[in-house]
Design an enzyme around this catalytic site. Structure first.
Site, PDB file in Angstrom:
ATOM      1  N   CYS A  80       3.440  21.605   5.539  1.00 15.65           N
ATOM      2  CA  CYS A  80       4.853  21.279   5.300  1.00 15.65           C
ATOM      3  C   CYS A  80       5.536  20.925   6.618  1.00 15.65           C
ATOM      4  O   CYS A  80       5.435  21.675   7.573  1.00 15.65           O
ATOM      5  CB  CYS A  80       5.582  22.487   4.713  1.00 15.65           C
ATOM      6  SG  CYS A  80       5.129  22.832   3.010  1.00 15.65           S
ATOM      7  N   CYS A 161       0.206  30.053  -0.655  1.00 16.35           N
ATOM      8  CA  CYS A 161       1.010  28.905  -0.247  1.00 16.35           C
ATOM      9  C   CYS A 161       2.049  28.688  -1.332  1.00 16.35           C
ATOM     10  O   CYS A 161       1.686  28.461  -2.498  1.00 16.35           O
ATOM     11  CB  CYS A 161       0.143  27.666  -0.082  1.00 16.35           C
ATOM     12  SG  CYS A 161       1.119  26.156   0.011  1.00 16.35           S
ATOM     13  N   GLN A 300      -3.363  13.204  -9.578  1.00 18.92           N
ATOM     14  CA  GLN A 300      -2.134  13.471  -8.822  1.00 18.92           C
ATOM     15  C   GLN A 300      -1.867  14.970  -8.777  1.00 18.92           C
ATOM     16  O   GLN A 300      -2.074  15.662  -9.768  1.00 18.92           O
ATOM     17  CB  GLN A 300      -0.948  12.749  -9.468  1.00 18.92           C
ATOM     18  CG  GLN A 300      -0.914  11.265  -9.199  1.00 18.92           C
ATOM     19  CD  GLN A 300      -0.500  10.908  -7.781  1.00 18.92           C
ATOM     20  OE1 GLN A 300      -0.339  11.762  -6.927  1.00 18.92           O
ATOM     21  NE2 GLN A 300      -0.343   9.628  -7.525  1.00 18.92           N
ATOM     22  N   TYR A 329      -7.810   0.618  -8.679  1.00 17.39           N
ATOM     23  CA  TYR A 329      -7.842   1.962  -8.085  1.00 17.39           C
ATOM     24  C   TYR A 329      -7.409   2.962  -9.171  1.00 17.39           C
ATOM     25  O   TYR A 329      -6.483   3.735  -8.996  1.00 17.39           O
ATOM     26  CB  TYR A 329      -6.897   2.068  -6.877  1.00 17.39           C
ATOM     27  CG  TYR A 329      -7.080   1.009  -5.821  1.00 17.39           C
ATOM     28  CD1 TYR A 329      -7.923   1.232  -4.734  1.00 17.39           C
ATOM     29  CD2 TYR A 329      -6.397  -0.203  -5.886  1.00 17.39           C
ATOM     30  CE1 TYR A 329      -8.082   0.270  -3.751  1.00 17.39           C
ATOM     31  CE2 TYR A 329      -6.557  -1.172  -4.906  1.00 17.39           C
ATOM     32  CZ  TYR A 329      -7.389  -0.936  -3.846  1.00 17.39           C
ATOM     33  OH  TYR A 329      -7.534  -1.884  -2.868  1.00 17.39           O
ATOM     34  N   GLU A 350     -12.559   1.428 -10.067  1.00 15.40           N
ATOM     35  CA  GLU A 350     -12.447   2.622  -9.234  1.00 15.40           C
ATOM     36  C   GLU A 350     -13.777   2.847  -8.515  1.00 15.40           C
ATOM     37  O   GLU A 350     -14.838   2.601  -9.084  1.00 15.40           O
ATOM     38  CB  GLU A 350     -12.075   3.816 -10.153  1.00 15.40           C
ATOM     39  CG  GLU A 350     -12.438   5.188  -9.678  1.00 15.40           C
ATOM     40  CD  GLU A 350     -11.619   5.631  -8.461  1.00 15.40           C
ATOM     41  OE1 GLU A 350     -10.405   5.363  -8.412  1.00 15.40           O
ATOM     42  OE2 GLU A 350     -12.218   6.245  -7.556  1.00 15.40           O
ATOM     43  N   ASP A 401      -2.830   0.950  -7.412  1.00 15.71           N
ATOM     44  CA  ASP A 401      -2.434   2.284  -6.951  1.00 15.71           C
ATOM     45  C   ASP A 401      -3.440   2.722  -5.880  1.00 15.71           C
ATOM     46  O   ASP A 401      -4.232   3.634  -6.096  1.00 15.71           O
ATOM     47  CB  ASP A 401      -2.444   3.256  -8.151  1.00 15.71           C
ATOM     48  CG  ASP A 401      -1.955   4.650  -7.773  1.00 15.71           C
ATOM     49  OD1 ASP A 401      -1.487   4.848  -6.640  1.00 15.71           O
ATOM     50  OD2 ASP A 401      -2.051   5.560  -8.629  1.00 15.71           O
ATOM     51  N   CYS A 428       1.299   5.363  -2.087  1.00  8.19           N
ATOM     52  CA  CYS A 428       1.558   6.678  -1.491  1.00  8.19           C
ATOM     53  C   CYS A 428       1.863   6.540  -0.010  1.00  8.19           C
ATOM     54  O   CYS A 428       1.972   7.543   0.692  1.00  8.19           O
ATOM     55  CB  CYS A 428       0.387   7.622  -1.744  1.00  8.19           C
ATOM     56  SG  CYS A 428      -1.181   6.963  -1.199  1.00  8.19           S
TER      57      CYS A 428
HETATM   58  N1  SAH Z   1      -4.363   5.540 -10.339  1.00  6.47           N
HETATM   59  C1  SAH Z   1      -5.038   6.805 -10.199  1.00  6.47           C
HETATM   60  C2  SAH Z   1      -5.689   7.028  -8.825  1.00  6.47           C
HETATM   61  C3  SAH Z   1      -4.887   6.659  -7.617  1.00  6.47           C
HETATM   62  S1  SAH Z   1      -5.477   7.298  -6.080  1.00  6.47           S
HETATM   63  C4  SAH Z   1      -4.094   7.954 -10.521  1.00  6.47           C
HETATM   64  O1  SAH Z   1      -2.887   7.779 -10.546  1.00  6.47           O
HETATM   65  O2  SAH Z   1      -4.576   9.058 -10.759  1.00  6.47           O
HETATM   66  C5  SAH Z   1      -6.432   5.998  -5.432  1.00  6.47           C
HETATM   67  C6  SAH Z   1      -7.790   5.870  -6.068  1.00  6.47           C
HETATM   68  O3  SAH Z   1      -8.448   4.781  -5.438  1.00  6.47           O
HETATM   69  C7  SAH Z   1      -8.723   7.065  -5.895  1.00  6.47           C
HETATM   70  O4  SAH Z   1      -9.200   7.451  -7.155  1.00  6.47           O
HETATM   71  C8  SAH Z   1      -9.855   6.531  -5.002  1.00  6.47           C
HETATM   72  O5  SAH Z   1     -11.096   7.103  -5.298  1.00  6.47           O
HETATM   73  C9  SAH Z   1      -9.830   5.062  -5.319  1.00  6.47           C
HETATM   74  N2  SAH Z   1     -10.348   4.138  -4.310  1.00  6.47           N
HETATM   75  C10 SAH Z   1     -10.327   4.246  -2.969  1.00  6.47           C
HETATM   76  N3  SAH Z   1     -10.812   3.130  -2.387  1.00  6.47           N
HETATM   77  C11 SAH Z   1     -11.134   2.285  -3.399  1.00  6.47           C
HETATM   78  C12 SAH Z   1     -11.665   0.952  -3.440  1.00  6.47           C
HETATM   79  N4  SAH Z   1     -11.953   0.290  -2.326  1.00  6.47           N
HETATM   80  N5  SAH Z   1     -11.855   0.382  -4.641  1.00  6.47           N
HETATM   81  C13 SAH Z   1     -11.555   1.042  -5.794  1.00  6.47           C
HETATM   82  N6  SAH Z   1     -11.057   2.305  -5.800  1.00  6.47           N
HETATM   83  C14 SAH Z   1     -10.849   2.917  -4.628  1.00  6.47           C
END
Ligand code: SAH
Length: 499
Positions: A80, A161, A300, A329, A350, A401, A428
């Site tokens: 934090c 925590c 998340q 992603y 993914e 994402d 993020c």
């Molecule tokens: N949309 C999902 C995950 C988002 S986090 C949710 O909201 O839960 C980002 C994701 O991207 C992770 O699951 C990670 O494993 C994946 N990732 C990372 N690099 C990547 C790549 N080069 N190609 C595809 N996925 C990837």
């Protein structure tokens, strides 16, 4: 001014990592643990040409935005960085950070008109469903768990925590006892020896399912029956403690596993895990959908805010039921399933195989039949599929994402070729979001709306949902008309020539 000098400053701004910024003798001074409005005495630790990094020595006059940290380790712990700031002010700081990135890096000049209010948390404590505690030893060699101090690997021991679920307190206690009684060797990072590296816990907030995963530098964990008994007792003690409390969901120890990580690396989990008790996953719910989550899968960490984040992404996607959508992603298919209910077809991609396995299971679990998932790097899979069959793998709407580093350039270039009507970017890290926006806006996209969502109270992390629309189709229409006009004129000229 030089190193170790003491000086007095007033904090007038906040930096990107949540540090306060003040000025002394023409220098910009960054001071952790301060907030706008503080008058403080600081000691200069690192001095460069026009800027310095200083340590807070004394608060001479506290800012009106100060709050009393809930955790007595808040200043030492790297987890934090904003606990000393009121939650109202934290939200303002994060919204400003998003705005500044989009303006300065992204070049979004009218950002003030496009920003919607930040979606904040109602209860900024005990919101995290996942914790990863490194394991170490104290001076006497006794095992301890905690978090690393900021930017180091020095362990700050913790018994709990306040950001995590309450069950972490008895689990930490149980795990420390297990380590002592079993004699399992604690991992020594420097010499890359010993066994137990990290303890990962996850709780399904809606289902009450508890997952514990022990990361080890080896194949086997000794005395697993002892560990499981202690973990069961820990979960039961939390149930007894919270019985009758409002919103209480009874907890069950559902999955205990070991993750094998024998590499000399900062990465926490290994490539595979082995279940030693219960299931190889837990389940949780977001909105109406149920999700199966393996230890390796991304989910998340704040399930309540996640519902709001995905709700915003869905709103921005503007689906009518006719669209083909790509969720890039996609993790365990969380956003994909939200989208699938309102779209004709959803493709997801993914990199983590276990997550895609979960995504397929999750679609089935929720009776969703219009999704298709691919394992691999988005930047390799999407360009390949799109090249092979642009008609089948086209998109009306794309959702991305990505992790903190943002989207890969090869993927962005394919997005430009794909020409979706709408692009919803869930990010993020506002800085990489802004970098990618700068690229996309040069290629014909324009930013329509932006909403920051707070999933991580007391730290500088912030999620942002951004809607981009594609201006290209219009300009093509425009261009086509011009070409048609051109040929019409030419034809007319030819006709006239004939006459
Ligand atoms: N949309 C999902 C995950 C988002 S986090 C949710 O909201 O839960 C980002 C994701 O991207 C992770 O699951 C990670 O494993 C994946 N990732 C990372 N690099 C990547 C790549 N080069 N190609 C595809 N996925 C990837």
């Amino acid at each position: 001014m030089k190193k170790n000098d003491l000086c007095e400053i007033v904090i007038s701004d906040m930096g990107k990592d949540g540090e306060g910024i003040g000025h002394a003798e023409g220098m910009t001074v960054f001071v952790k643990d301060t907030v706008v409005g503080d008058r403080v005495s600081v000691k200069l630790m690192k001095v460069k040409k026009n800027l310095a990094f200083a340590r807070l020595m004394e608060i001479l006059e506290p800012s009106a935005y100060r709050a009393v940290p809930v955790c007595d380790k808040a200043r030492a712990c790297g987890g934090c960085t904003l606990q000393h700031i009121s939650y109202e002010k934290q939200k303002e700081i994060k919204a400003n950070h998003v705005k500044n990135c989009l303006l300065r890096i992204g070049g979004v000049q009218n950002i003030d008109e496009l920003m919607e209010p930040l979606i904040g948390m109602e209860e900024p404590l005990h919101f995290r469903n996942k914790m990863q505690f490194p394991v170490g030893v104290d001076a006497e060699g006794s095992p301890r768990l905690g978090f690393y101090a900021g930017h180091t690997h020095s362990l700050i021991p913790l018994s709990d925590c306040p950001m995590g679920h309450r069950v972490n307190r008895p689990i930490l206690q149980a795990f420390r006892e297990y380590l002592t009684e079993s004699g399992a060797a604690v991992y020594d990072e420097e010499n890359h020896c010993g066994l137990v590296r990290h303890l990962l816990t996850r709780v399904g907030f809606a289902t009450g399912e508890v997952m514990v995963c022990v990361v080890i530098n080896g194949e086997e964990l000794p005395k697993t029956e002892l560990l499981i008994r202690k973990l069961q007792d820990a979960v039961e003690s939390e149930n007894a403690q919270s019985e009758g409390e409002k919103g209480n969901v009874g907890l069950t120890l559902s999955s205990v596993s070991v993750s094998v990580n024998k590499e000399k690396t900062n990465r926490i989990l290994g490539d595979y895990s082995r279940t030693i008790y219960g299931k190889d996953h837990i389940e949780d719910k977001i909105g109406e959908s149920t999700f199966r989550i393996a230890p390796e899968s991304f989910f998340q960490v704040n399930p309540i805010q996640t519902g709001k984040l995905y709700g915003k992404a869905l709103e921005y996607a503007g689906l009518t039921g006719e669209e083909t959508v790509w969720d890039m992603y996609c993790g365990i298919g969380t956003i994909s399933l939200f989208l699938a209910k309102k779209a004709k077809k959803v493709f997801g991609v993914e990199i983590i195989p276990q997550a895609i396995e979960n995504a397929r299971e999750n679609a089935e679990l929720n009776h969703v039949t219009n999704t298709e998932f691919f394992v691999g790097k988005a930047e390799e899979i999407v360009p390949r599929l799109y090249e092979e069959d642009p008609e089948h793998y086209r998109a009306d709407v794309v959702v991305v994402d990505p992790p903190r580093k943002g989207c890969d350039a090869a993927l962005l270039s394919t997005l430009v070729k794909m020409q979706p009507k709408r692009l919803v970017y869930v990010s993020c890290d506002p800085a990489t979001l802004a970098r990618d926006i700068a690229f996309l806006t040069k290629e014909g996209f324009s930013v329509e709306k932006v909403t920051p969502v707070d999933l991580f109270a007391n730290s500088m992390h912030v999620e942002t949902v951004c809607l981009l629309s594609n201006r290209k189709p219009d300009s093509y229409v425009h261009l086509n008309l011009k070409m048609e006009d051109y040929y019409r004129i030419k034809d007319a000229e030819k006709e006239q020539g004939k006459k």
